[in-house]
Write a protein that holds these residues in place. Sequence first.
Motif, PDB file in Angstrom:
ATOM      1  N   UNK A  15       0.945  -1.319  -0.178  1.00  0.00           N
ATOM      2  CA  UNK A  15      -0.065  -0.164  -0.090  1.00  0.00           C
ATOM      3  C   UNK A  15       0.793   1.198   0.184  1.00  0.00           C
ATOM      4  N   UNK A  52      -3.202   5.792   0.595  1.00  0.00           N
ATOM      5  CA  UNK A  52      -3.947   6.546   1.761  1.00  0.00           C
ATOM      6  C   UNK A  52      -3.037   8.036   1.578  1.00  0.00           C
ATOM      7  N   UNK A  53      -3.938   8.983   1.460  1.00  0.00           N
ATOM      8  CA  UNK A  53      -3.355  10.427   1.662  1.00  0.00           C
ATOM      9  C   UNK A  53      -3.923  10.955   2.813  1.00  0.00           C
ATOM     10  N   UNK A  54      -2.833  11.381   3.930  1.00  0.00           N
ATOM     11  CA  UNK A  54      -3.310  11.533   5.147  1.00  0.00           C
ATOM     12  C   UNK A  54      -3.354  13.200   5.481  1.00  0.00           C
ATOM     13  N   UNK A  91      -7.546   2.258  -4.470  1.00  0.00           N
ATOM     14  CA  UNK A  91      -7.973   1.966  -3.381  1.00  0.00           C
ATOM     15  C   UNK A  91      -6.737   1.573  -2.333  1.00  0.00           C
ATOM     16  N   UNK A  92      -5.607   1.604  -2.905  1.00  0.00           N
ATOM     17  CA  UNK A  92      -4.336   1.250  -1.749  1.00  0.00           C
ATOM     18  C   UNK A  92      -3.527   2.465  -1.749  1.00  0.00           C
TER      19      UNK A  92
END
Lengths: 298, 337
Positions: free
Chosen positions: B35, B59-61, B56-57
């Motif tokens: 991911x 992750x933008x925080x 979908x893999x």
Amino acid sequence: MPANYGPFDKAEWLRLEKKADELRRLTLQTAIWGGSGHIGGAMSCMDILTVLYHRIMKLDPKDPNYEDRDRFVLSKGHAAVGYAPVLVDYGYMPIEELKIFNLTGAKIGMHLDSNKVKGVDFSTGSLGHGISLGVGAALAARFHKKDYMTFVLCGDGEMNEGSNWEGIMSAAQFKLSNLVIMVDNNKCMIDGRVADEMNIEPLDRKFNAFNCNTYRVDGHNMAEINEALEAAIEYRNKGGEKPTAIVFDTFKGEGVDFMKDNYLWHYGSLDDEKASKAFASLDAYYKERCERAEKEGK
Amino acid sequence: MGGMAYTSIEAEQLTTAEYYGKALHDLGAKHPDVVALTADLAKSTKIAPFVKAFPERLINVGIAEQNMFGIAAGLAKNGFVPYASTFSIFAAARSLDQIHTDICYQNVPVKILASHAGTSFGQAGSTHHAIIDLAVARSLPNMTVMCPADGAEAYKLVLASYEIPGPVYIRINRGFDAVVYGGGPDSVNFVWDKADELKSGRDATFIGIGAGVYQALQAANMLEYDCDIRARVLNMHTLKPIDKEAIIRAIDETGCIVTVEDHVLQGGLGSAVAEVIAEYGKPCKFKMLGHDNSFSTIGLQEDLLTIAGIDANGVAAAAADLLGVKLGGRDNWEDEY
């Protein structure tokens, strides 16, 4: 060991009171074996830990890493002097491990190491890390299509750390209703009272403003603790999209009269005299708690 | 040259970060447990191919690096191999506590892609230079530390990082690196824990890392032409664990070592090599080139390297000084008169 979602009746309440009493005693004993410990903050969260471990969470001490277990992060990692007794009592480790708490070469000590201590999902100690770790675990559950819950227990003083709020923001952004962020709001930190040193109230309104499904309850009332945790799970099961935040109002050193609500008991040690007074205080406290359960339980 | 994102002479080449993006995509296609995490820098760190193929893999925080590395550790503890990318300075400095405790102490397979390393984001100034990160990353128990010499090597190195157990810190430059491996990734002779000997020689050894490798190679070519000095050039792409055998061979066979890094002299490649030399105990001429207890300034990376004496001329001059030879002997100005 499957979670027990049976009715929360009087018998169940009394069962949890008995377990919490045993764990408070084992916590004091651990601090005595280890020479000292973060007793105040361990006692303040013991009712929360009792309900989590003995009613809410799906766990198996024989298979500590089974994939479908619920995850737990003790973000206030210094409460290990209370958390380790919970794990030992639960069957993850023999009590001999506790008798050498904090001693050179021991597996368990002031802050627990997830690579050494069975039942510990995450190593913690530096404050302000647990929520992010919990967000990662909750995302992993979503990616793996697993229905386990992740519970993170923070301290209230710990909420001074800005990284917590990064984590809360992201939990809401990612709609992690499988994450429950709990605060043991005992209102004390090392140097004084949280309100005097660096106030974090109103905590429930802050969580609401950060888009959490928020509850605020008495953290020393088994019925209220249970109600909030069951509500969090039900909220997720019914398709709620927010992470749940629960502010548990507690007292530092709860259960021991001379420690209660006293920030000086953040960390301490018990000589023979203090120990016998503390255990005597727990006797009286347990009696009061059972009377309340008898009176208010259904 | 590193940092020359918009003035590159090699427009058909990929930037080093684009090679990273390509490698991340290829890893993602092969391994479902990969991911990607970013902190509002998906564009800057060039992970678009991964994002496009596996949205979908990703992750933008948002702008929250500490949270990103904590989340990465949470994912890694639950079966994933996260590639978390941000600028080197925000990884090694801002998020050090999370990297120390959540990632290294727990020994989880989080791969940290630290871009814009050294002075490669030259014009952004010292807030965005990362000249301390190798020292930081190298000091962390369980951490593997790697830094490719150019984009082609970055591709091979990132692919290899998946197989290395535990946390890996991968340091890459912004924009284009001067090409060391001209034939693309297939021309890279990459064994993750072995230094790559790019040029043989018995008079001296130049050990470079990242942007230092190309400068070392150029310096070796200059010395060979100018005064027939044959310098061995080692690309020390893996700083930790460092290839001690290659360093010991350099001591035994050349007796003279110059290290070249776009990093402070305190704790980086030079320090790591010095540790091996000192423990080995055999006399060896030695010079460390890097930023000496100083922040750099605003400018293009190639200029900043020159200012700090880390360019090819600086390397050649340092070697000539150690060897007691005079540079410029083959300069011939007669046809200018």
